[in-house]
Design a protein around this motif. Sequence first.
Motif, short mmCIF file in Angstrom:
data_model
loop_
_atom_site.label_atom_id
_atom_site.label_comp_id
_atom_site.label_asym_id
_atom_site.label_seq_id
_atom_site.Cartn_x
_atom_site.Cartn_y
_atom_site.Cartn_z
N PRO A 181 42.44 20.40 -9.45
CA PRO A 181 43.77 20.49 -10.06
C PRO A 181 44.00 21.79 -10.81
O PRO A 181 45.09 22.36 -10.74
CB PRO A 181 43.82 19.28 -11.00
CG PRO A 181 42.90 18.29 -10.36
CD PRO A 181 41.78 19.12 -9.80
N LEU A 182 42.98 22.28 -11.53
CA LEU A 182 43.15 23.53 -12.26
C LEU A 182 43.31 24.70 -11.28
O LEU A 182 44.13 25.60 -11.50
CB LEU A 182 41.96 23.78 -13.18
CG LEU A 182 41.98 25.08 -14.00
CD1 LEU A 182 43.26 25.18 -14.84
CD2 LEU A 182 40.75 25.19 -14.88
N ALA A 183 42.55 24.69 -10.19
CA ALA A 183 42.69 25.75 -9.18
C ALA A 183 44.10 25.78 -8.62
O ALA A 183 44.70 26.85 -8.42
CB ALA A 183 41.67 25.55 -8.07
N VAL A 184 44.67 24.59 -8.38
CA VAL A 184 46.03 24.50 -7.86
C VAL A 184 47.03 25.08 -8.86
O VAL A 184 47.93 25.86 -8.50
CB VAL A 184 46.39 23.05 -7.51
CG1 VAL A 184 47.88 22.91 -7.19
CG2 VAL A 184 45.55 22.57 -6.33
N ASP A 185 46.87 24.74 -10.13
CA ASP A 185 47.82 25.22 -11.14
C ASP A 185 47.69 26.72 -11.40
O ASP A 185 48.68 27.41 -11.63
CB ASP A 185 47.64 24.44 -12.45
CG ASP A 185 48.18 23.02 -12.34
OD1 ASP A 185 48.97 22.76 -11.43
OD2 ASP A 185 47.80 22.18 -13.18
N ASP B 292 44.99 26.05 -3.26
CA ASP B 292 44.16 26.26 -4.45
C ASP B 292 43.70 27.70 -4.59
O ASP B 292 42.86 28.02 -5.43
CB ASP B 292 42.97 25.31 -4.47
CG ASP B 292 42.01 25.53 -3.30
OD1 ASP B 292 42.12 26.56 -2.59
OD2 ASP B 292 41.14 24.66 -3.09
N GLY B 293 44.26 28.59 -3.75
CA GLY B 293 43.93 30.01 -3.85
C GLY B 293 42.49 30.34 -3.56
O GLY B 293 42.02 31.43 -3.90
N THR C 13 46.83 28.84 -9.12
CA THR C 13 47.48 29.44 -7.96
C THR C 13 49.00 29.39 -8.09
O THR C 13 49.70 30.31 -7.67
CB THR C 13 47.01 28.72 -6.68
OG1 THR C 13 45.59 28.81 -6.58
CG2 THR C 13 47.63 29.34 -5.44
N ARG C 14 49.53 28.33 -8.70
CA ARG C 14 50.97 28.25 -8.95
C ARG C 14 51.42 29.35 -9.91
O ARG C 14 52.47 29.97 -9.71
CB ARG C 14 51.32 26.88 -9.52
CG ARG C 14 51.27 25.76 -8.48
CD ARG C 14 51.27 24.38 -9.10
NE ARG C 14 51.48 23.35 -8.08
CZ ARG C 14 51.19 22.07 -8.24
NH1 ARG C 14 50.68 21.64 -9.40
NH2 ARG C 14 51.41 21.21 -7.26
N SER D 85 50.46 42.90 -11.43
CA SER D 85 49.51 42.99 -10.34
C SER D 85 49.08 41.60 -9.91
O SER D 85 48.95 40.71 -10.74
CB SER D 85 48.28 43.79 -10.80
OG SER D 85 48.65 45.09 -11.21
N PRO D 86 48.87 41.39 -8.62
CA PRO D 86 48.43 40.08 -8.14
C PRO D 86 47.03 39.77 -8.65
O PRO D 86 46.28 40.62 -9.01
CB PRO D 86 48.50 40.20 -6.62
CG PRO D 86 48.47 41.66 -6.33
CD PRO D 86 49.05 42.35 -7.52
#
Length: 215
Positions: free
Chosen positions: A167-171, A157-158, A173-174, A214-215
Motif C-alpha cells: 500500500p505504501l508503494a502504491v501511494d 507500485d512503481g 507512486t501516486r 524532477s521525477p
Amino acid sequence: MAPLFSGDTLFDRIARAVCRAGCLPRKELYEAWEVARRVHRRFRGGRMVDLASGHGLAAQILLILDRELREAVAVDRRIPESAARLAKELESEWPALQGRVTFREMELQELPLSHDDLVVSVHACGGLTDLVLERAVAARCRVAVLPCCHDVKNADDGGLNGWLDGPLAVDVTRAAYLRSHGYRVYTQTIPGDITPKNRLLLGEPMPPSSPRPSP
C-alpha cells in the motif's frame, strides 16, 4: 454519542449535528473532519467537488470552514437516502449551507471538472483513488485524497514493493504521478487511531512558468 460532544468547539457543533442525523459511524465523522481541516489549511476558494462522497460530510465541513468556497457537489454511484437527513441537520446549525450543496448520483467520471475546482475524496476504494487523481490532473485542478483498500495486485507500485510494503508503494507512486504532471505535492497523515489508512495526499498544479519537479 452526543453527550461526548458537549463543548463549544466547531468540531463539537458539527458532531452534535451528525449525532442528531443518526446515520454515520463515529469513524467517518472524525475522518471527514481531519481531512477537511487539513485541506482547508492548504487550499481556499473555488468549487468543492467531493468524489465517492457517501453522505457528503467532507464537502459540507469544508463549506463551513471556508467562506470562499462558492458551492459543493457531492458525487457518488449511490447517494444514501440518509444524506438528505444529515444535510438538513447541518443546515439547521449553519443556514448558509442551504442551496450550496448538490448531490449527484452518477459515475465519478461523468461530472465535468474545471481548473478552479477543489477535488476531495475520502477513502475512495482501490482504483477509484487513481480515477480521482487522473480526473483532477486532466482538469488541472487541486486535489486531496485519503486512499484505502489498496489493490496491490493490480495497482501501479512503481516497482517499489521490494523496499516498501504494497500500500505504501502504491501511494508513493501516486505522489510521483502528480509530480510528473507538474503538481506541487504535499503529504500528511491524519491520526492513526482514527484509521490505519491515514495517508493524505494533496496536490496543486504549478504555474506554467514554474519548473517541473524532477521525477
